[in-house]
Motif scaffolding. Structure first.
Motif, short mmCIF file in Angstrom:
data_model
loop_
_atom_site.label_atom_id
_atom_site.label_comp_id
_atom_site.label_asym_id
_atom_site.label_seq_id
_atom_site.Cartn_x
_atom_site.Cartn_y
_atom_site.Cartn_z
N ILE A 110 5.20 3.20 12.25
CA ILE A 110 4.66 1.87 12.49
C ILE A 110 5.77 0.83 12.61
O ILE A 110 5.79 0.04 13.55
CB ILE A 110 3.73 1.46 11.33
N LYS B 95 3.18 9.59 3.69
CA LYS B 95 2.88 8.18 3.96
C LYS B 95 4.10 7.44 4.45
O LYS B 95 4.00 6.57 5.32
CB LYS B 95 2.35 7.51 2.70
N LEU C 195 4.58 5.29 7.89
CA LEU C 195 5.12 3.94 7.94
C LEU C 195 6.31 3.87 8.88
O LEU C 195 6.52 2.88 9.57
CB LEU C 195 5.55 3.49 6.54
N GLU D 95 -12.51 -3.85 5.19
CA GLU D 95 -12.57 -2.46 4.75
C GLU D 95 -11.34 -2.04 3.96
O GLU D 95 -11.27 -0.93 3.45
CB GLU D 95 -12.72 -1.52 5.95
N PHE D 96 -10.38 -2.91 3.86
CA PHE D 96 -9.16 -2.53 3.15
C PHE D 96 -9.11 -3.16 1.77
O PHE D 96 -9.64 -4.23 1.54
CB PHE D 96 -7.93 -2.96 3.94
N ILE E 77 -0.16 -0.59 2.76
CA ILE E 77 0.88 -1.35 3.47
C ILE E 77 0.79 -1.09 4.97
O ILE E 77 0.95 -2.01 5.78
CB ILE E 77 2.28 -0.96 2.94
N GLY E 78 0.51 0.14 5.34
CA GLY E 78 0.37 0.45 6.75
C GLY E 78 -0.71 -0.39 7.41
O GLY E 78 -0.50 -1.01 8.46
N ASN E 79 -1.88 -0.43 6.75
CA ASN E 79 -2.97 -1.24 7.29
C ASN E 79 -2.61 -2.71 7.33
O ASN E 79 -2.91 -3.42 8.29
CB ASN E 79 -4.21 -1.08 6.41
N TYR E 80 -1.97 -3.15 6.27
CA TYR E 80 -1.61 -4.55 6.17
C TYR E 80 -0.68 -4.96 7.29
O TYR E 80 -0.84 -6.02 7.90
CB TYR E 80 -0.97 -4.79 4.80
N ILE E 81 0.30 -4.11 7.56
CA ILE E 81 1.25 -4.41 8.63
C ILE E 81 0.53 -4.52 9.97
O ILE E 81 0.75 -5.45 10.75
CB ILE E 81 2.35 -3.33 8.70
N LYS E 82 -0.36 -3.57 10.22
CA LYS E 82 -1.11 -3.62 11.48
C LYS E 82 -1.90 -4.92 11.60
O LYS E 82 -1.90 -5.58 12.64
CB LYS E 82 -2.09 -2.44 11.54
N CYS E 83 -2.58 -5.26 10.52
CA CYS E 83 -3.39 -6.48 10.56
C CYS E 83 -2.53 -7.71 10.73
O CYS E 83 -2.91 -8.65 11.44
CB CYS E 83 -4.24 -6.59 9.29
N LEU E 84 -1.38 -7.72 10.10
CA LEU E 84 -0.48 -8.86 10.27
C LEU E 84 -0.03 -8.98 11.72
O LEU E 84 0.04 -10.08 12.28
CB LEU E 84 0.74 -8.71 9.37
N GLU E 85 0.28 -7.86 12.32
CA GLU E 85 0.70 -7.89 13.71
C GLU E 85 -0.40 -8.47 14.59
O GLU E 85 -0.17 -9.33 15.44
CB GLU E 85 1.06 -6.48 14.18
N LEU F 154 1.32 2.48 -0.58
CA LEU F 154 1.98 2.83 0.67
C LEU F 154 0.96 2.95 1.80
O LEU F 154 1.23 2.53 2.93
CB LEU F 154 2.72 4.16 0.51
N GLY F 155 -0.18 3.50 1.50
CA GLY F 155 -1.21 3.58 2.53
C GLY F 155 -1.69 2.21 2.95
O GLY F 155 -1.85 1.92 4.14
N ILE G 47 3.76 -15.70 10.70
CA ILE G 47 2.40 -16.19 10.58
C ILE G 47 2.40 -17.61 10.01
O ILE G 47 1.64 -18.48 10.46
CB ILE G 47 1.56 -15.24 9.73
#
Lengths: 162, 341
Positions: free
Chosen positions: B218, B211, B215, A69-70, A140-148, A137-138, B246
């Motif tokens: 997070i 935003k 961040l 979805e991203f 990146i937030g999702n990406y960081i979560k998914c990486l974690e 920027l938006g 990773i």
């Protein structure tokens, strides 16, 4: 390609999608994608030939497929499917590039420094260079979560095998 | 001299078909006309008109001093000049027309008009939620006006103009806090530029800072650093460290791959366990189901029974790895922030 088809067959049907946190959904998808792929890798090739790159490829593919979805996942998929030798985004970070201290620019051009950093961030995100700053920027937030979540999933997989 | 504002042009533009852009252009035209017509007659009036777009403090004070002289003459006209556009817009406009034309109120009208201009230009960018925004805006504008009016009424003499300008500025700044509805409304403070470019700039900057705040929540360790550059540094380092982690794990996996004996079902059991232990309240809820892997006996609706849940917890043989659980638990707690779309 066969692998992708097999990966795509695994679908998650949420009976009550609202009650399940997205992190849960992601980890499920991820492990469900990665583990069979790794098994298949094992079966297909001789055990001596399983090199790191293909595993990396599978890892990234699983990430991209479980977070569809991203926006960045689409870019990642493109990158993975287009290139035969998997030049994935993380390979650039393997140099361990850290932000260099800019001694001369402390006082002045603060905006310029900020621009530099934003560009740096864009390079890290797959497809980040094609987005504008807000969107990036938006994402990146999702990406960081998914990486974690990905690290957690990988850790559990590794721990299970040892 | 100002009656020329009520031109046939005004009446013809009262149709509801006129869209916001045209309205804004018309409004700006009107303002310019007023400015041009009055420029030779009364420089003080010009200053008052330009007041709401200026950053000038001295101007503010001088206009206050001239204010009461010109207020009565100036009074009825901006009302009529902006009348038709007001009919086309909602709620807050009607307040303008109902105002008594005291010199004191004219200031309120000025403020209101300037605020409307800003909101008009911000409306141009977004076409949705107009009414709701305006209703909430009217409360704010009334508050602003009430405060400025009370300030002005309190200071009667000319000698208090400086003090009044300061306090009214402060109150208006306090009252006109930026009220964000979703991502739409940008309210500028008194004395800031109101042209469309700077408004767009400001809206964009606020989005970006919002935003960045997200961040900050997070990325661990980001709150201690102040300034955007430092925060960006932290974020970059964090992403890089995650990526190297990773990579390291995948290397390890590649190394261990021949010994990969784990079954998918065990992983799922572990994950389900984590899910249920994390959310004990939701134990009756139905988790997602992997279609290709029959895990548990499903009844007709494809849902899990409570009895099955107990079964799963007793049958898992391997001890859940502590690191997985604690880490995922902490992540689940933090992931209540959700994925920010």
């Amino acid at each position: 390609m066969e692998r992708q088809i097999i990966n795509k067959k695994k679908r998650v049907f949420s009976v009550e999608p609202n009650k399940i946190p997205p992190s849960e959904v992601f980890t499920r998808k991820y492990t469900s994608l990665l583990v069979p792929a790794l098994k298949k890798l094992n079966m297909n090739k001789n055990s001596s030939q399983v090199n790191q790159l293909t595993v990396k490829h599978e890892v990234d593919m699983a990430l991209a497929l479980s977070a569809q979805e991203f926006a960045w996942s689409r870019f990642l998929l493109q990158k993975l499917s287009s290139s035969n030798n998997p030049t994935t985004t993380t390979s650039s970070s393997s140099n361990g590039i850290r932000i260099q201290e800019r001694s001369g620019k402390e006082g002045g051009h603060e905006d310029g420094e900020r621009e530099e950093k934003l560009r740096e961030l864009q390079k890290l995100l797959p497809g980040g260079e094609e987005m504008n700053v807000e969107e990036m920027l938006g994402e990146i937030g999702n990406y960081i979560k998914c990486l974690e979540l990905q690290t957690i999933a990988l850790k559990s997989i590794v721990q299970d095998t040892t | 001299m100002l009656e020329g504002l009520v031109s046939p042009e005004n009446l013809s533009l009262s149709s509801m078909d006129m869209n916001v852009l045209e309205r804004l252009k018309w409004l700006q035209q009107q303002q310019q006309q007023v400015v041009s017509r009055t420029s030779d007659n009364s420089p003080e009036l010009l200053q008052i008109l330009q007041f709401h777009g200026s950053n000038n403090d001295e101007l503010l004070q001088s206009t206050f001093s001239h204010f009461q002289m010109l207020g009565s003459g100036f009074g009825p006209n901006p009302n009529m000049g902006f009348g038709p556009s007001h009919e086309a817009m909602d709620g807050c406009i009607s307040r303008t027309s109902s105002f008594q034309m005291d010199p004191v109120d004219t200031m309120g009208v000025m403020l209101k008009n300037s605020e409307e201009n800003r909101t008009i230009s911000s409306k141009n960018k977004r076409k949705s939620e107009v009414k709701r925004r305006e209703e909430e805006k009217t409360e704010k504008t009334i508050k602003v006006e009430a405060e400025t009016e009370s300030n002005m009424k309190g200071k009667s003499s000319m000698s208090n103009t400086e003090a009044s300008s300061d306090t009214s500025k402060e109150t208006s700044k306090g009252a006109s806090e930026i009220h964000k509805l979703d991502y739409i409304h940008v309210r500028s403070r008194r004395g800031q530029a109101t042209d469309r470019h700077s408004l767009a700039e400001r809206a964009r900057r606020e989005k970006i800072s919002k935003k960045m705040k997200y961040l900050q929540d997070i990325v661990p360790g980001c709150k201690k650093v102040t300034g955007q550059a430092g925060m960006l540094d932290e974020i970059i380092n964090y992403v890089q460290s995650l990526q190297t982690q990773i990579e390291f794990l995948s290397m390890k996996l590649a190394f261990l791959n021949p010994e990969l004996e784990l079954s998918v079902e065990d992983l799922y059991v572990k994950q389900l366990q984590d899910y249920f232990t994390n959310l004990p309240v939701v134990i009756a809820s139905k988790p997602s189901i992997m279609v290709d892997v029959p895990l548990f006996p499903l009844d007709q609706q494809g849902s899990l029974d409570l009895s099955v849940i107990n079964l799963s917890q007793t049958t898992s043989t391997e001890a859940p790895s502590a690191s997985w659980e604690t880490q995922s638990r902490s992540l689940y707690n933090t992931s209540s922030l959700g994925f920010h779309y």
